[in-house]
Design an enzyme around this catalytic site. Sequence first.
Site, PDB file in Angstrom:
ATOM      1  N   CYS B  92       0.849  -1.197   0.000  1.00 26.37           N
ATOM      2  CA  CYS B  92       0.000   0.000   0.000  1.00 26.37           C
ATOM      3  C   CYS B  92       0.887   1.249   0.000  1.00 26.37           C
ATOM      4  O   CYS B  92       1.830   1.343   0.785  1.00 26.37           O
ATOM      5  CB  CYS B  92      -0.885  -0.012   1.251  1.00 26.37           C
ATOM      6  SG  CYS B  92      -1.768   1.537   1.449  1.00 26.37           S
ATOM      7  N   GLU B 122       3.215  -5.131   8.843  1.00 29.04           N
ATOM      8  CA  GLU B 122       3.492  -3.754   8.417  1.00 29.04           C
ATOM      9  C   GLU B 122       4.617  -3.146   9.249  1.00 29.04           C
ATOM     10  O   GLU B 122       5.550  -2.541   8.712  1.00 29.04           O
ATOM     11  CB  GLU B 122       2.227  -2.885   8.542  1.00 29.04           C
ATOM     12  CG  GLU B 122       2.503  -1.421   8.178  1.00 29.04           C
ATOM     13  CD  GLU B 122       1.331  -0.489   8.481  1.00 29.04           C
ATOM     14  OE1 GLU B 122       0.179  -0.912   8.350  1.00 29.04           O
ATOM     15  OE2 GLU B 122       1.582   0.667   8.851  1.00 29.04           O
ATOM     16  N   SER B 214      -6.968  -9.107  11.661  1.00 32.55           N
ATOM     17  CA  SER B 214      -6.838  -7.779  11.057  1.00 32.55           C
ATOM     18  C   SER B 214      -6.835  -6.703  12.129  1.00 32.55           C
ATOM     19  O   SER B 214      -7.792  -6.571  12.901  1.00 32.55           O
ATOM     20  CB  SER B 214      -7.992  -7.551  10.079  1.00 32.55           C
ATOM     21  OG  SER B 214      -8.224  -6.165   9.917  1.00 32.55           O
ATOM     22  N   SER B 215      -5.752  -5.924  12.170  1.00 37.39           N
ATOM     23  CA  SER B 215      -5.585  -4.890  13.193  1.00 37.39           C
ATOM     24  C   SER B 215      -6.709  -3.858  13.132  1.00 37.39           C
ATOM     25  O   SER B 215      -7.312  -3.512  14.147  1.00 37.39           O
ATOM     26  CB  SER B 215      -4.233  -4.216  12.980  1.00 37.39           C
ATOM     27  OG  SER B 215      -4.160  -3.007  13.648  1.00 37.39           O
ATOM     28  N   ASN B 216      -7.036  -3.392  11.923  1.00 36.81           N
ATOM     29  CA  ASN B 216      -8.047  -2.333  11.830  1.00 36.81           C
ATOM     30  C   ASN B 216      -9.442  -2.861  12.139  1.00 36.81           C
ATOM     31  O   ASN B 216     -10.274  -2.149  12.693  1.00 36.81           O
ATOM     32  CB  ASN B 216      -7.964  -1.616  10.480  1.00 36.81           C
ATOM     33  CG  ASN B 216      -8.653  -2.344   9.371  1.00 36.81           C
ATOM     34  OD1 ASN B 216      -9.853  -2.222   9.207  1.00 36.81           O
ATOM     35  ND2 ASN B 216      -7.911  -3.144   8.620  1.00 36.81           N
TER      36      ASN B 216
END
EC number: 1.17.7.4
Lengths: 274, 274
Positions: B92, B122, B214-216
């Site tokens: 991204c 990330e 998933s972190s978000n």
Amino acid sequence: MQVKMAKNYGFCFGVKRAIEIAQRNRDSLTLGSLIHNPKEIERLERDFDVKVQEDVSAIEPHKSVIIRTHGIPKGDLAILKEKGARIIDATCPYVIKPQQIVEKMSAKGYQIVIFGDANHPEVKGVISYSSTPPLSINSLEELQVKKLSKKVALVSQTTKQTPKLLEIATFLIARCAEVRIFNTICNATFDNQEAVKELSQEVDVMIIVGGKTSSNTKQLFHIAKGFCADSYLVEDAQDLDPQWFKNKKLCGISAGASTPDWIIESVRERITTF
Amino acid sequence: MQVKMAKNYGFCFGVKRAIEIAQRNRDSLTLGSLIHNPKEIERLERDFDVKVQEDVSAIEPHKSVIIRTHGIPKGDLAILKEKGARIIDATCPYVIKPQQIVEKMSAKGYQIVIFGDANHPEVKGVISYSSTPPLSINSLEELQVKKLSKKVALVSQTTKQTPKLLEIATFLIARCAEVRIFNTICNATFDNQEAVKELSQEVDVMIIVGGKTSSNTKQLFHIAKGFCADSYLVEDAQDLDPQWFKNKKLCGISAGASTPDWIIESVRERITTF
């Protein structure tokens, strides 16, 4: 009346240094008041022939001119140089720092945000070092209506309160891709403020000694007032009102960074007689 | 059961882009999951022969390798290059930014502070771009015990919450002479979070759809839970428990940035049957 001094108060490093410089340079001028304390300025004129000149254009050629602790605008410095003045720089090193930062960051394309009072000589000086029009703001509210760039550099007037700077920084970080924050608040200011915060919580009445135009003195008074309703700002012992001390037991004393010891001592002595 | 979708939810720009890249590159490998959603990864493998390989050393020479949205450590990229892999970069662009910042700032002598989960791919990637050992912290508490330098650069994992970043920035500004803050939090994350905050206050039950790693997605769930006690995190319609909807009138739905529309739609449809 019993008195208790704050843990830290009075003259900071920059002010001590400026007064020593002035005392070593008899018969010179200072462009604007050397420090924000009228009594000390009177003493320097009386005992050392150091006079204040507010208007740079009125200074005669080749005079000895002391640059005040707060610094002066870049343009005024250029005029002094043109006049062939002997320049004696008493700018506080902590004030030179934001001047240099603003000069460098504006040249690098950062939008400059100066947290300070635009009418204060220190801030006027710092502003003059920006090669692009800086945002000079004295509160978060003032900043909220400004248009911000993606890359911003933030400096502070040396005598501001850290929590306010943090508020402003926080606002910027949430809105800008890069914020470069230079914490140019002076430790001496911080230490004096912390000491007032502590002391004003344990006394009945609190006296802050300092010039009424001194930014850091006014802030000490403001902090004291927040914790002790009976807080007063005085320039010297003559300003003291005996009524303030009626039915009080313990009086706290602090003083701004430009308040000389001899004034603080006379205030302290007078209070003990109430 | 009546349902209401959040104003913003689901796929972000970076995830959409990565999936399009994967669909255009049949029979390739991704080093680690392309995005944090197992159902979508299954679909890509089934329909496009895009397989996941977790171990870089196991990749055969000259393979087509897609770099996941979260990016990969610099060292892994070097290994792929040595193997003569055909590298297809689906990192991204919002993740490339903190990688570049950390590389540049560490070279300039700034101490690097990365606000993020050190175990998240990330963050592992971002850490690898620092030429000096960075401080990687996941909370203010973790930062408080670290030794700080005078000059610090702060970046954030793209999926973190802005108020937490501000807390960390505030701590640094009060302690360091210069703090360079790069707000690398992604707007999509922010917009999804704000929408959940709003919606979870007006519904009886709140469903967040997304991968459990998933972190978000986890953060959306955490925000929802703060406003609506009956909030649940599901990976797909099968995870829904009819009990959750008993005596409820209005169900809010949101989804993490890596949750595909086809999963969200099937969850929505199922809920309407309760």
